[in-house]
Design a protein around this motif. Structure first.
Motif, PDB file in Angstrom:
ATOM      1  N   VAL A 129       0.842  -1.202   0.000  1.00 36.67           N
ATOM      2  CA  VAL A 129       0.000   0.000   0.000  1.00 36.67           C
ATOM      3  C   VAL A 129       0.879   1.254   0.000  1.00 36.67           C
ATOM      4  CG1 VAL A 129      -1.641   1.338   1.370  1.00 36.67           C
ATOM      5  CG2 VAL A 129      -1.976  -1.116   1.088  1.00 36.67           C
ATOM      6  N   CYS A 130       0.561   2.183  -0.883  1.00 39.74           N
ATOM      7  CA  CYS A 130       1.233   3.492  -0.958  1.00 39.74           C
ATOM      8  C   CYS A 130       2.705   3.402  -1.370  1.00 39.74           C
ATOM      9  CB  CYS A 130       1.107   4.250   0.364  1.00 39.74           C
ATOM     10  SG  CYS A 130      -0.589   4.662   0.810  1.00 39.74           S
ATOM     11  N   ARG A 132       5.173   4.338  -3.943  1.00 38.74           N
ATOM     12  CA  ARG A 132       5.085   5.343  -5.001  1.00 38.74           C
ATOM     13  C   ARG A 132       6.217   5.259  -6.016  1.00 38.74           C
ATOM     14  NH1 ARG A 132      -0.090   6.100  -4.482  1.00 38.74           N
ATOM     15  NH2 ARG A 132      -0.705   6.986  -2.472  1.00 38.74           N
ATOM     16  N   ASP A 159      11.267   3.230  -2.661  1.00 41.75           N
ATOM     17  CA  ASP A 159      10.672   2.687  -1.458  1.00 41.75           C
ATOM     18  C   ASP A 159      11.281   1.310  -1.178  1.00 41.75           C
ATOM     19  OD1 ASP A 159       8.815   1.327   0.370  1.00 41.75           O
ATOM     20  OD2 ASP A 159       7.476   3.023  -0.010  1.00 41.75           O
ATOM     21  N   THR A 197      -1.103   4.343 -10.249  1.00 39.57           N
ATOM     22  CA  THR A 197      -1.371   5.225  -9.129  1.00 39.57           C
ATOM     23  C   THR A 197      -1.536   6.654  -9.626  1.00 39.57           C
ATOM     24  OG1 THR A 197       0.997   5.516  -8.798  1.00 39.57           O
ATOM     25  CG2 THR A 197      -0.067   3.807  -7.512  1.00 39.57           C
ATOM     26  N   GLU A 198      -2.163   7.499  -8.815  1.00 34.46           N
ATOM     27  CA  GLU A 198      -2.455   8.863  -9.247  1.00 34.46           C
ATOM     28  C   GLU A 198      -1.183   9.661  -9.489  1.00 34.46           C
ATOM     29  OE1 GLU A 198      -4.966  10.606  -6.381  1.00 34.46           O
ATOM     30  OE2 GLU A 198      -6.654   9.278  -6.754  1.00 34.46           O
ATOM     31  N   GLU A 199      -0.152   9.371  -8.697  1.00 32.82           N
ATOM     32  CA  GLU A 199       1.063  10.162  -8.818  1.00 32.82           C
ATOM     33  C   GLU A 199       2.005   9.659  -9.898  1.00 32.82           C
ATOM     34  OE1 GLU A 199      -0.182   8.978  -6.105  1.00 32.82           O
ATOM     35  OE2 GLU A 199      -0.664  10.683  -4.829  1.00 32.82           O
ATOM     36  N   SER A 240       0.079   0.186  -9.991  1.00 36.58           N
ATOM     37  CA  SER A 240      -0.131   0.100  -8.550  1.00 36.58           C
ATOM     38  C   SER A 240       0.183  -1.308  -8.072  1.00 36.58           C
ATOM     39  CB  SER A 240      -1.578   0.466  -8.202  1.00 36.58           C
ATOM     40  OG  SER A 240      -1.846   0.186  -6.849  1.00 36.58           O
ATOM     41  N   SER A 244      -0.126  -2.533  -5.087  1.00 36.42           N
ATOM     42  CA  SER A 244      -1.158  -3.030  -4.181  1.00 36.42           C
ATOM     43  C   SER A 244      -2.379  -3.516  -4.964  1.00 36.42           C
ATOM     44  CB  SER A 244      -1.563  -1.928  -3.196  1.00 36.42           C
ATOM     45  OG  SER A 244      -2.513  -2.409  -2.270  1.00 36.42           O
TER      46      SER A 244
END
Length: 395
Positions: free
Chosen positions: A61-62, A64, A68, A297-299, A327, A329
């Protein structure tokens, strides 16, 4: 797990062939125990798969970018991930039976419902891409052969759909019975005709030039398949040729009084469609913006064709330092749903009941029919959305 050879080994597990009150295990029907055995094993295998991917759904989750630390787990550590998966699988086979199968059945129902919708999204994307590519070829080559090809496949899909409707009325309905089946077939046929007409309306064509009957015919054929799959689970022998009555008295039967063959035609076709969808999303990057945005993902920045295949000295080029291209996730969540869908398909959506049998239920019928309606509404939305939301870019 459904093969007879594996069954003999499964008898050694603690949850196998639980006693029916007042009946010794040795006197229970072999069919009662055996029919449950392989399917309970499938439930546990798919529970392990779903649990494994759900663990990674939460873990990713999250995320980006590849900077990471969790991105390294996504793209590496394969030995340890396989080890975790094997551990979960072994543990799943030692879960006490109890109400596990009954509860997990409803998880499978919900997950498979969602995955049917994902399959329809992939089908719409495939049809859009197919139509757009062949129209482009026709304009480039100035040849009518591409138009003829589109017309041929559109006619083929509609012909198969009409044949399917005819066969469904013949084999899954009776003149004085099976009113639910008649209603389902008739309603889905009417809805398919409506979306086909809407797809070629002038206003729709103006808003979406690539919209046409090819996409509508593919959606219609898929809807007829889901309808067929739903009717194959109707728990009534008069309306379901896949059910066989047991009348020789050698097998203890429940209130339903029916046994079934597990590998019926709807299950086989469903597995083929699942495999084709898996290949489609694995081997091809979609050029359909709405489908790409589903996995992105949005970013994350748009995927550039040049960087997708870029390599440096034989090593893969990391194009996710600024933002992941999909994404992580949501990717694993789709695999959770796929695991549940495979579980329900392999067990033909049958539910274990108190008579120690796997039985067909109306739950499976309604879930599949509702999935067909939701899929048609989803396709209808892709047609009318540009008209209802004129300020959004749907190119």
């Amino acid at each position: 797990m459904l093969s007879p050879g594996v069954e003999s080994q499964l008898y050694k597990l603690p949850w196998v062939c639980a006693d029916v009150p007042g009946t010794p295990v040795v006197l229970q029907s072999h069919i009662d125990c055996g029919s449950l055995l392989g399917h309970r094993a499938v439930y546990r295998m798919c529970f392990a798969t779903a649990a494994f991917f759900f663990l990674f759904t939460l873990l990713m989750v999250c995320v980006r970018s590849s900077q990471d630390p969790r991105a390294a787990i996504q793209n590496g550590f394969w030995f340890f991930k396989f080890l975790v998966f094997v551990g979960i699988t072994v543990g799943a086979f030692y879960i006490p039976d109890g109400s596990f199968a009954n509860i997990w059945f409803y998880f499978g129902v919900v997950g498979s419902f969602l995955f049917i919708l994902i399959q329809l999204v992939l089908l719409i994307d495939f049809a859009h891409s197919w139509n757009q590519r062949w129209l482009g070829k026709a304009e480039e080559c100035d040849s009518r052969a591409w138009y003829a090809g589109l017309f041929f496949f559109t006619l083929l899909f509609y012909s198969l759909s009409i044949a399917a409707v005819t066969l469904l009325f013949i084999y899954y309905t009776q003149p004085s019975a099976c009113y639910e089946g008649k209603a389902f077939i008739g309603l889905n046929l009417t809805l398919c005709v409506c979306v086909s007409i809407i797809a070629v309306l002038p206003k729709i064509q103006e808003a979406q030039p690539n919209s046409g009957l090819l996409q509508a015919s593919a959606v219609t054929l898929y809807t007829m398949f889901v309808t067929w799959s739903a009717l194959s689970n109707v728990p009534d022998q008069k309306c379901n040729p896949h059910l066989t009555s047991i009348g020789n008295g050698t097998v203890q039967i429940g209130a339903e009084g029916y046994a079934t063959q597990w590998w019926d035609a709807p299950s086989i076709v469903g597995l083929i469609i699942f495999i084709l969808c898996t290949f489609f999303i694995s081997l091809r990057s979609s050029n359909h913006q709405q489908v790409n945005s589903l996995l992105r993902t949005e970013e994350s920045p748009p995927i550039l064709e040049a960087t997708q295949q870029q390599q440096v000295k034989g090593r893969a080029f990391d194009n996710e330092q600024d933002g992941v291209t999909y994404s992580y996730s949501f990717f694993h969540f789709c695999l959770v749903l796929a695991s549940l869908h495979i579980m329900m398909t392999l067990t033909n959506w049958y539910r274990p009941n108190e008579t120690q049998k796997m039985i067909s239920t109306w739950t499976a019928v309604w879930v599949k029919i509702c999935a067909s309606w939701a899929g048609l509404l989803l396709y209808l939305w892709t047609l009318v959305a540009p008209l209802l939301l004129p300020n959004r870019d749907f190119n």
